[in-house]
Design a protein around this motif. Structure first.
Motif, mmCIF file in Angstrom:
data_model
loop_
_atom_site.group_PDB
_atom_site.id
_atom_site.type_symbol
_atom_site.label_atom_id
_atom_site.label_comp_id
_atom_site.label_asym_id
_atom_site.label_seq_id
_atom_site.Cartn_x
_atom_site.Cartn_y
_atom_site.Cartn_z
ATOM 1 N N ARG A 87 48.733 24.727 32.153
ATOM 2 C CA ARG A 87 50.074 24.132 32.135
ATOM 3 C C ARG A 87 50.116 22.885 31.251
ATOM 4 N N ALA A 88 49.080 22.025 31.378
ATOM 5 C CA ALA A 88 49.069 20.771 30.611
ATOM 6 C C ALA A 88 49.039 21.046 29.111
ATOM 7 N N LEU A 89 48.307 22.085 28.701
ATOM 8 C CA LEU A 89 48.252 22.438 27.282
ATOM 9 C C LEU A 89 49.623 22.871 26.779
ATOM 10 N N ALA A 90 50.249 23.811 27.500
ATOM 11 C CA ALA A 90 51.552 24.314 27.071
ATOM 12 C C ALA A 90 52.584 23.189 27.064
ATOM 13 N N ASP A 91 52.508 22.351 28.091
ATOM 14 C CA ASP A 91 53.460 21.262 28.246
ATOM 15 C C ASP A 91 53.329 20.244 27.119
ATOM 16 N N SER A 92 52.098 19.846 26.804
ATOM 17 C CA SER A 92 51.939 18.816 25.776
ATOM 18 C C SER A 92 52.253 19.368 24.391
ATOM 19 N N VAL A 93 51.931 20.647 24.152
ATOM 20 C CA VAL A 93 52.309 21.237 22.858
ATOM 21 C C VAL A 93 53.835 21.217 22.709
ATOM 22 N N ARG A 125 55.941 19.079 24.171
ATOM 23 C CA ARG A 125 56.543 17.743 24.210
ATOM 24 C C ARG A 125 56.060 16.765 23.141
ATOM 25 N N ILE A 126 54.771 16.857 22.795
ATOM 26 C CA ILE A 126 54.207 15.809 21.932
ATOM 27 C C ILE A 126 54.595 16.006 20.469
ATOM 28 N N ARG A 127 55.142 14.962 19.878
ATOM 29 C CA ARG A 127 55.477 14.960 18.457
ATOM 30 C C ARG A 127 54.981 13.652 17.861
#
Lengths: 201, 201
Positions: free
Chosen positions: A47-53, A55-57
């Protein structure tokens, strides 16, 4: 299990090998550990991987990782906008923030010049840095790239270019690390520390 | 970025620390690398984790990782069902399969006895192994637990219990590894190799 494992386990081991520095053995150890002992962790990482991909820019001003258009640091009114510190990575920026001794703003190169690896000025967002530094508010650019060969070369290049635009440019001091014994410090560090010695009040 | 990073990046770093042997530095390196250089890999790992957690279970007969009720090896009619090899992990099973020299079936303990860590017979599925070995077809149980202190103790315990049920029990041979020089092999290995020496035809 034949000579290979079940398909989804093989796919997981293959995927984990894409982590930097992780070979076949470590990838297998990670996969087996998660599936045998900690499936909840496996789902948390997933989940953390999918979420940060998602959200993070990159901050539109300083180029660091952020979830916003412009990061909190760049938007803060308590920062000294006349100081711009140039670092290679968000990790370096974090290290400097953790000293609680730097009041200014940042520019994150997301790399360093490396002719061998084909990393040129474009790849470290040189034009953006130039535009950022020449905003009329920045008075001093502090070059805080690493003290490696490539980091030094990057600092040299950036220093030349920024000075040519009339900006004041400085570099982090080189010297003996706090808490270290001279006997174990390399000669070139001591040479720099001697040359940059400070008067004692 | 304040003294910490953006929330989803912090969550990712925290999650990655749950991988075995991965500390704060490595977790941060993994996270930054994926977000900066390989977002596609991040998504592949994310999917592979969720997918394998959903699919991977334990074989009802041999306890290894599989996506089925009973694994391919256990279901194969080309396997010698009179031989049962007991290993600690699916990784050990894979190593033995890769020798292409073992025709029998397996039982995977998914651990080894460790009084210090509170791992007892129940945790290594001892009752299931017993039922499996006493199916009337298995004639010999080959103990292939590791040659560590805990692996040896596990083999000793299982050997006693299985022999008491009238089963033939064997242990992998100890000896000098293929390709090694005697000078660099430890004394107790050489002692075992001497005791278990084979006649030359």
């Amino acid at each position: 299990m034949s000579a290979r494992g079940p398909a989804s386990l093989d796919a997981l081991t293959t995927a984990l090998r894409r982590l930097p520095g992780v070979g076949a053995r470590s990838a297998q150890r990670f996969a087996y550990h998660l599936l045998q002992h900690d499936r909840e962790a496996a789902l948390e990482i997933s989940r953390a991987l999918a979420d940060s991909v998602a959200r993070i820019r990159h901050c539109a001003r300083c180029n660091t990782f952020t979830e916003r258009e412009v990061c909190e640091t760049c938007e803060s009114s308590r920062r000294d906008a006349s100081l711009l510190c140039v670092v290679e990575t968000p990790a370096d920026q974090l290290m400097i923030e953790q000293t609680h001794s730097y009041p200014g703003l940042y520019f994150v190169l997301m790399g360093r010049l490396s002719p061998i690896e084909g990393v040129g000025p474009r790849d470290i967002h040189f034009e953006r840095l130039l535009a950022r530094a020449c905003d009329g508010v920045v008075a001093e650019v502090i070059l805080a790239t690493n003290f490696t060969q490539e980091g030094e070369a990057t600092a040299h290049y950036l220093g030349e270019m920024l000075r040519a635009r009339g900006l004041r440019v400085s570099r982090l001091a080189r010297g003996v690390p706090v808490g270290s014994e001279l006997e174990y410090v390399d000669a070139s560090t001591i040479a720099h520390a001697l040359r940059d010695r400070r008067g004692v009040d």
